[in-house]
Enzyme design. Structure first.
Site, short mmCIF file in Angstrom:
data_model
loop_
_atom_site.label_atom_id
_atom_site.label_comp_id
_atom_site.label_asym_id
_atom_site.label_seq_id
_atom_site.Cartn_x
_atom_site.Cartn_y
_atom_site.Cartn_z
N CYS A 143 0.84 -1.21 0.00
CA CYS A 143 0.00 0.00 0.00
C CYS A 143 0.87 1.26 0.00
CB CYS A 143 -0.88 -0.04 1.24
SG CYS A 143 -1.73 1.49 1.61
N CYS A 153 -4.16 7.15 -1.29
CA CYS A 153 -5.53 7.15 -1.83
C CYS A 153 -6.55 7.57 -0.78
CB CYS A 153 -5.90 5.77 -2.36
SG CYS A 153 -4.54 4.78 -2.89
N THR A 173 -3.98 4.82 7.95
CA THR A 173 -3.03 4.48 6.89
C THR A 173 -2.21 5.70 6.48
OG1 THR A 173 -4.49 2.75 6.08
CG2 THR A 173 -2.87 3.60 4.53
N GLU A 205 -0.04 1.46 9.59
CA GLU A 205 -1.18 2.11 10.24
C GLU A 205 -0.85 2.53 11.67
OE1 GLU A 205 -1.54 -0.34 8.01
OE2 GLU A 205 -2.85 0.71 6.61
N HIS A 259 -13.33 4.81 -2.02
CA HIS A 259 -12.20 3.99 -1.57
C HIS A 259 -12.38 2.52 -1.96
CE1 HIS A 259 -8.35 3.95 0.27
NE2 HIS A 259 -8.66 2.97 1.10
N TYR A 274 -9.95 -0.77 -4.74
CA TYR A 274 -9.36 -2.05 -4.38
C TYR A 274 -9.11 -2.98 -5.56
CZ TYR A 274 -8.72 -1.49 0.59
OH TYR A 274 -8.23 -1.10 1.81
N CYS A 282 -5.66 -1.42 -6.71
CA CYS A 282 -4.47 -1.64 -5.88
C CYS A 282 -4.27 -3.11 -5.56
CB CYS A 282 -4.47 -0.75 -4.64
SG CYS A 282 -5.25 -1.44 -3.18
N GLU A 342 -5.96 -6.71 6.17
CA GLU A 342 -6.15 -5.44 5.48
C GLU A 342 -7.12 -5.61 4.31
OE1 GLU A 342 -6.06 -2.14 3.06
OE2 GLU A 342 -5.19 -4.01 2.34
#
Ligand code: SF4
Length: 499
Positions: free
Chosen positions: A120, A124, A211, A277, A312, A316, A319, A463
């Site tokens: 990650c 974003c 994050t 995180e 968001h 996914y 990413c 995650e």
């Protein structure tokens, strides 16, 4: 020109009121981060500077990729965009989507960056928070005559001008999940307004799973849930520097995080695993009015949460698509190192992994292509398809990782340390007994095995389950968006039922 000089130049030009664009490089991003003084703790110790700290640097490297790729001609079209505010070229992570094409480019950009980091890159969350706030504040002002949108646009200009990474701060600790914010035994379980005065507001509480927070410049606070009028003090959105007085960050642990001091055993030594995180505690933090974008407006909390979540969840398939490309590549390479690549079942499992990965990507592209324009002029994803995308991630990534484990074999969970591999006495034994096919060095088999272990284990899997919201949060959205009544109507027409 050295990075420090570039930063100074930006500040001087900003004072004259000019709209000067900055497309930072990764090195410039890190130099700018060094000037901040966030209070960050890990394992009971205060970290002086996040840049260069072995625990945090891999995540900073991943975030730096979002800056460096903006300077790569091969990715310029994906990682930069034209600001609708200034007409200047900006990093896409500070952009407000102006078309469905922008939404699609976002997904492609995320996949391309993940293919280079395998983890990650964190940027974003703030990107999605900015898009959600841009649209929601516009509608708040239109309905109630407030001036949140005007304030937000000024904040956005500052972010675009200086190419700043912003952390999106939504998830509250939530305490007793059966109780609303104002009914909690401890009122700090959701971030709340404790004071309003002529200069601004004071907020307190905490945000969890933050994050990229410790290596961002600003955070955007948002409510975590739809709210009723009795929870007015919890309807708050604002921007705060990550090192503002009253803020403490506690960096979270990850599976095998002590391995960040290793190279081979870490698996992905340069970029780590997921986003780094933290818990962010806000102890009576002052926010001036010009940085407040929601203050007691409970009727818009749900809209803001839903928009942020859908943006968001769109991500996914991009990413995790890129992350899965790496897992597939690593698994296929390991099958070769093991001499198993030609086995029919291995080929079939690799194809299954590809199918799952591309299905994730399809959903992300589809919810972008089916996006629509909002009253403010920006573009929003199709929320139903975006939530399907993330719901698939909560399952498919587990299946992709299961297949990777199946093909890789048990050695990824039992092999001795890299210190043993390098040891002059026992190293030759490890070399000998961990070898696969004769022409591949044992270290290569070790490295790829560790990469799979890193990318498919504990922290990475959790995650995929809970990042961008738990599966149940998506199912709530699916229920709202599915329009089952219309499906019933269609079925009854075909069945010849008249009501
Ligand atoms: Fe971006 Fe993916 Fe990280 Fe979320 S998990 S911040 S979408 S890279």
């Amino acid at each position: 020109m050295r990075p420090r000089e570039i930063s100074v130049k930006i500040m001087v030009q900003k004072k004259k009121g000019e709209f000067i664009m900055s497309l930072k490089t990764g090195a410039e991003y890190m130099e700018a981060l060094k000037k901040l003084k966030p209070v960050v703790y890990f394992k009971g110790e205060k970290i002086d500077c996040v840049v260069g700290h072995p625990l945090i640097q891999p995540h900073i490297n991943a975030a730096a990729m979002t800056y460096d790729m903006a300077h790569d001609p091969a990715f310029e079209d994906l990682v930069t965009a034209t600001s609708h505010l200034s007409g200047e070229r900006i990093n896409r992570f500070t952009h407000i989507h102006q078309s469905t094409g922008d939404l699609i480019k976002k997904v492609k950009m995320l996949r391309a960056i993940s293919q280079r980091t395998g983890s990650c890159y964190q940027r974003c969350v703030g990107f999605d928070a900015m898009n959600a706030l841009y649209a929601t504040t516009f509608e708040m002002d239109a309905k109630n005559g407030t001036e949140y949108h005007k304030r937000f646009v000024e904040f956005l200009k500052y972010i675009q001008e200086n190419d700043l990474m912003v952390a999106g701060a939504m998830t509250d600790p939530k305490g007793d999940r059966s109780l609303s914010p104002s009914k909690q035994a401890d009122p700090d379980m959701f971030v709340r307004i404790v004071e309003k005065n002529d200069k601004g507001i004071v907020i307190r509480g905490a945000k969890q799973h933050m994050t990229g927070m410790v290596n961002s410049f600003e955070m955007l606070i948002m409510p975590t849930t739809a709210l009723s009028p009795e929870d007015a003090n919890y309807a708050v959105s604002c921007a705060i520097p990550v090192d503002a007085p009253g803020i403490t960050h506690v960096f979270g642990r990850q599976t095998n995080d002590e391995r960040k001091w290793d190279q081979i055993d870490q698996g992905n030594a340069k970029f780590g695993v997921v986003g780094g995180e933290c818990l962010t505690v806000l102890d009576n933090v002052f926010v001036p009015w010009e940085k407040v974008f929601m203050c007691g407006d409970t009727e818009f909390a749900g809209m803001l949460v839903e928009r942020f979540a859908s943006y968001h969840r769109q991500n996914y398939g991009g990413c995790k698509g890129g992350v899965s490309d790496i897992i597939i590549g690593a698994t296929a390479a390991l099958a070769e190192y093991n001499g198993a690549a030609k086995a029919a079942h291995v080929k079939d499992k690799i194809v299954e992994m590809v199918h799952l990965t591309e299905t994730l990507y399809c959903c992300a592209i589809a919810c972008s292509a089916e996006g629509r324009q909002l009253p403010c002029g920006s573009y929003y994803v199709d929320p139903l398809l975006a939530n399907v995308d993330k719901q698939n991630v909560t399952r498919f990534i587990y299946e992709i990782c299961r297949l990777a484990h199946d093909i890789a074999g048990g050695f990824i969970a039992t092999m001795p340390s890299e210190q043993d591999l390098k040891d002059p006495v026992i190293g030759p034994l490890i070399e000998k007994y961990y070898k696969g096919v004769a022409n591949v060095p044992t270290e290569h088999r070790y490295r790829i095995g560790r990469l799979i272990e890193n990318m498919t284990g504990g922290t990475a899997l959790v995650e995929s389950m809970h990042g961008a919201g738990s599966p149940q949060a998506q199912r709530v959205m699916l229920t709202r968006q599915a329009n089952v009544e219309n499906k019933k109507k269609l079925a009854k027409i075909l069945a010849g039922i008249e009501e």
